[in-house]
Design an enzyme around this catalytic site. Structure first.
Site, mmCIF file in Angstrom:
data_model
loop_
_atom_site.group_PDB
_atom_site.id
_atom_site.type_symbol
_atom_site.label_atom_id
_atom_site.label_comp_id
_atom_site.label_asym_id
_atom_site.label_seq_id
_atom_site.Cartn_x
_atom_site.Cartn_y
_atom_site.Cartn_z
ATOM 1 N N LYS A 195 15.951 21.316 -2.509
ATOM 2 C CA LYS A 195 16.886 20.234 -3.082
ATOM 3 C C LYS A 195 15.997 19.249 -4.066
ATOM 4 O O LYS A 195 15.545 18.456 -3.601
ATOM 5 C CB LYS A 195 17.586 19.413 -1.976
ATOM 6 C CG LYS A 195 18.877 18.394 -2.418
ATOM 7 C CD LYS A 195 18.950 17.147 -1.709
ATOM 8 C CE LYS A 195 18.074 16.089 -2.299
ATOM 9 N NZ LYS A 195 18.567 15.747 -3.454
ATOM 10 N N GLU A 270 5.648 13.709 3.161
ATOM 11 C CA GLU A 270 4.476 13.256 2.025
ATOM 12 C C GLU A 270 5.376 12.130 1.767
ATOM 13 O O GLU A 270 6.477 12.040 0.851
ATOM 14 C CB GLU A 270 4.389 14.302 0.905
ATOM 15 C CG GLU A 270 3.767 15.499 1.417
ATOM 16 C CD GLU A 270 2.476 15.546 1.992
ATOM 17 O OE1 GLU A 270 1.635 14.370 1.697
ATOM 18 O OE2 GLU A 270 2.086 16.346 2.391
ATOM 19 N N CYS A 304 2.994 8.334 -6.393
ATOM 20 C CA CYS A 304 2.945 7.993 -4.985
ATOM 21 C C CYS A 304 1.430 7.239 -4.427
ATOM 22 O O CYS A 304 1.204 6.475 -3.762
ATOM 23 C CB CYS A 304 3.249 9.300 -3.963
ATOM 24 S SG CYS A 304 2.119 10.628 -4.278
ATOM 25 N N GLU A 411 5.519 -1.010 -1.428
ATOM 26 C CA GLU A 411 5.163 -0.189 -2.872
ATOM 27 C C GLU A 411 6.160 -0.405 -3.866
ATOM 28 O O GLU A 411 7.390 -0.552 -3.662
ATOM 29 C CB GLU A 411 5.616 1.248 -2.268
ATOM 30 C CG GLU A 411 5.405 2.376 -3.415
ATOM 31 C CD GLU A 411 5.772 3.626 -3.141
ATOM 32 O OE1 GLU A 411 6.743 3.850 -2.289
ATOM 33 O OE2 GLU A 411 4.992 4.627 -3.359
#
Ligand code: NAD
Length: 510
Positions: A195, A270, A304, A411
């Site tokens: 996906k 992750e 990331c 973040e």
């Protein structure tokens, strides 16, 4: 009849055939309940972030399509798991060869809806995709279990067998390379259902065209298009799926962890990061500056493991600021992804743009000192009628970071660096480890002992010494704490992550 492929003209003028429907059993099929022209009810719009304009609508799948994909994967698994290692290896090599041949156009396709500058970004992603495919090909025919003979009456064996059907849910920031990492599942004999992120499904569908051309059997790799809470949730809850391999935000990772627990399916997560860099007094300052900038400004900070926090020793801090500003002004031009000079493209979407601008505003309100960039779009963008509605953010640098600032912990996922000063090793390690995340980390020093001590003391999955965001197909990539559950992409470890290690005890007593 609905049309599942259309012609798209890229900004360079090149024209190619773009699938706009899910890839099920090696065909692009629109949703079974929407075998009718595409409309708002059965589709997802995909945008060009450099202008804010819509590129195309792609068909969203429904429950029937999901069930069809699962049935196909089950059928395909019966034979794919036993296809010889040599045959699987050759398919991977063929796929790598086909992609490598067309890497320029694939890079442009990747850029068009992700906003990555073609020359300074996407091309590297396609090269990495090819490398990862070749790397997995290299392992496929070498994977083996072990044999123990603990005493005269016993023989013990281990087999590494595939798990079955793997659901792979991937983010927008590196569509093809994130997909490539999870393609390890297919290398070891699983059938995978992917996906893609809603914003970036186009290049994954193009990859499916190459996979079919390379000769992969039906049902081994399928792509389902849909919104996260729709198809992503179905995948996480499904009892037919043996493992979910997820890359994305920590918030969504937590939802998936709960959903996947319904049948205790295997799970690799992750997730996000807040990766620190430490610039010790004895480093090569020029090199430290180059790497610190690259670690947060490439891919417009949508990394990331983006090194968004920098700790610089107080004795070299003034020089560091001065040279860093000079370096970033000179080397990080913001612009049209199809302009060869651009290094930073736009952010992925209006939502992401607003989120990043909000973090900059919050930091200003909290008293952080802005030394470069800010909330304004660059002059060159504002003056350009084509680009002025794109989601561009300048490389932005704050100094004076302390534990109380919002961006010390959260973040941002944009081109924003925050710098703090430090005096001692123990102080800086404590500050670095006071972090909910544990993905990347780095230090700059010419002292071997300091480098080794840092690599042992830091709480992270990855450590860069005198570099930043250096990744390759051989080396495991992943994090701890709220950056992930200890699973890894890339390297030998990722292949094992998609297998069941079965222990076989054979009694050979006479
Ligand atoms: P996201 O979490 O919003 O989406 C990731 C994927 O999950 C998408 O395909 C999305 O459609 C799907 N999804 C969303 N809601 C879902 C739900 N309820 N159930 C199932 N699936 C759902 O992340 P994003 O914005 O695409 O990507 C940015 C994030 O990804 C950042 O936090 C970044 O740090 C992280 N990331 C981590 C790594 C890593 O290796 N650790 C690599 C790249 C990106």
């Amino acid at each position: 009849m609905s049309k599942t492929e259309i012609e798209i003209k890229l900004p360079s003028g090149k024209v190619y055939t773009q699938p706009i429907a899910s890839f099920i059993n090696n065909e692009f099929v629109p949703s079974s309940l929407s075998n009718q022209p595409i409309s708002e009810d059965n589709s997802i719009p995909v945008y060009n972030p450099s202008t804010g304009e819509k590129v195309v609508d792609v068909y969203e799948v429904n429950e029937d399509d999901f069930n069809t994909a699962i049935a196909n994967a089950k059928e395909a698994y019966k034979t794919w798991k036993d296809v010889s290692q040599g045959e699987k290896r050759d398919l991977f090599l063929k796929l790598a060869e086909l992609i490598e041949k067309d890497k320029e156009i694939i890079a442009e396709i990747e850029s068009y809806t992700s906003g990555k500058p073609v020359k300074n970004n996407s091309v590297y992603d396609i090269e990495e995709l090819v490398e990862v495919l070749k790397y997995f090909a290299g392992w496929i025919d070498k994977l083996q279990g072990s044999t123990y003979i603990p005493d005269k009456d016993n023989l013990k064996l281990t087999y590494h067998q595939p798990l079955g059907i793997v659901g792979c849910i991937i983010p927008f920031n590196y569509p093809l390379t994130m997909m490539a990492n999870k393609f390890a599942s297919v290398a070891v004999g699983n059938c995978a259902i992917f996906k893609p992120a809603d914003q970036t499904p186009l290049s994954i569908l193009v990859f499916a065209q190459y996979l079919k051309a390379a000769g992969f059997p039906k049902g081994v790799f399928q792509v389902l298009l849909g919104k996260g809470p729709n198809i992503g949730e179905k995948m996480s809850l499904s009892h037919d799926i043996a493992k979910i391999a997820f890359t994305g935000s920590t918030a969504v990772g937590k939802i998936i962890q709960q959903q996947a627990s319904t049948n205790l399916k295997a799970l690799s997560l992750e997730c996000g990061g807040k990766s620190p860099m430490v610039v010790f007094e004895d480093c090569n300052l020029e090199k430290a500056i180059e790497w610190c900038a690259l670690g947060i400004f490439s891919n417009s900070g949508q990394i990331c493991s983006g090194t968004s926090k920098v700790y610089v020793h107080k004795n070299i801090a003034e020089k560091f600021y001065e040279k860093l500003i000079e370096h970033v002004k000179e080397n990080y031009p913001v612009g049209d992804p199809f302009d060869d000079k651009s290094v930073l493209g736009p952010l992925i979407s209006e939502k992401q743009y607003e989120k990043v601008i909000n973090y900059i505003n919050v930091s200003l309100k909290e008293g952080l000192e802005l030394i470069l960039g800010g909330t304004e779009k660059p002059e060159s963008i504002l003056k350009n009628d084509k680009l002025k509605n794109g989601y561009y953010v300048q490389p932005t640098i704050f100094k004076g970071l302390t534990a109380k600032h919002t961006i010390n912990k959260e973040e941002i996922f944009g081109p924003v660096m925050a710098i703090a000063e430090f005096e001692t090793y123990d102080e800086v390690i404590e500050k670095c480890n006071d972090n909910d995340y544990g993905l990347g980390s780095g230090c700059f020093t010419n002292n071997l002992q300091t480098a080794i001590k840092f690599s042992k003391d830091i709480e992270a999955g990855i450590v860069w010494v005198n570099s930043s965001n250096d990744t390759d197909a051989h080396t495991p990539f992943g994090g701890i704490k709220q950056s992930g559950n200890g699973s890894r992409d890339n390297g030998y470890y990722t292949l094992l992550d998609y297998t069941n290690v079965k222990a076989v005890h054979i009694n050979i007593e006479q």
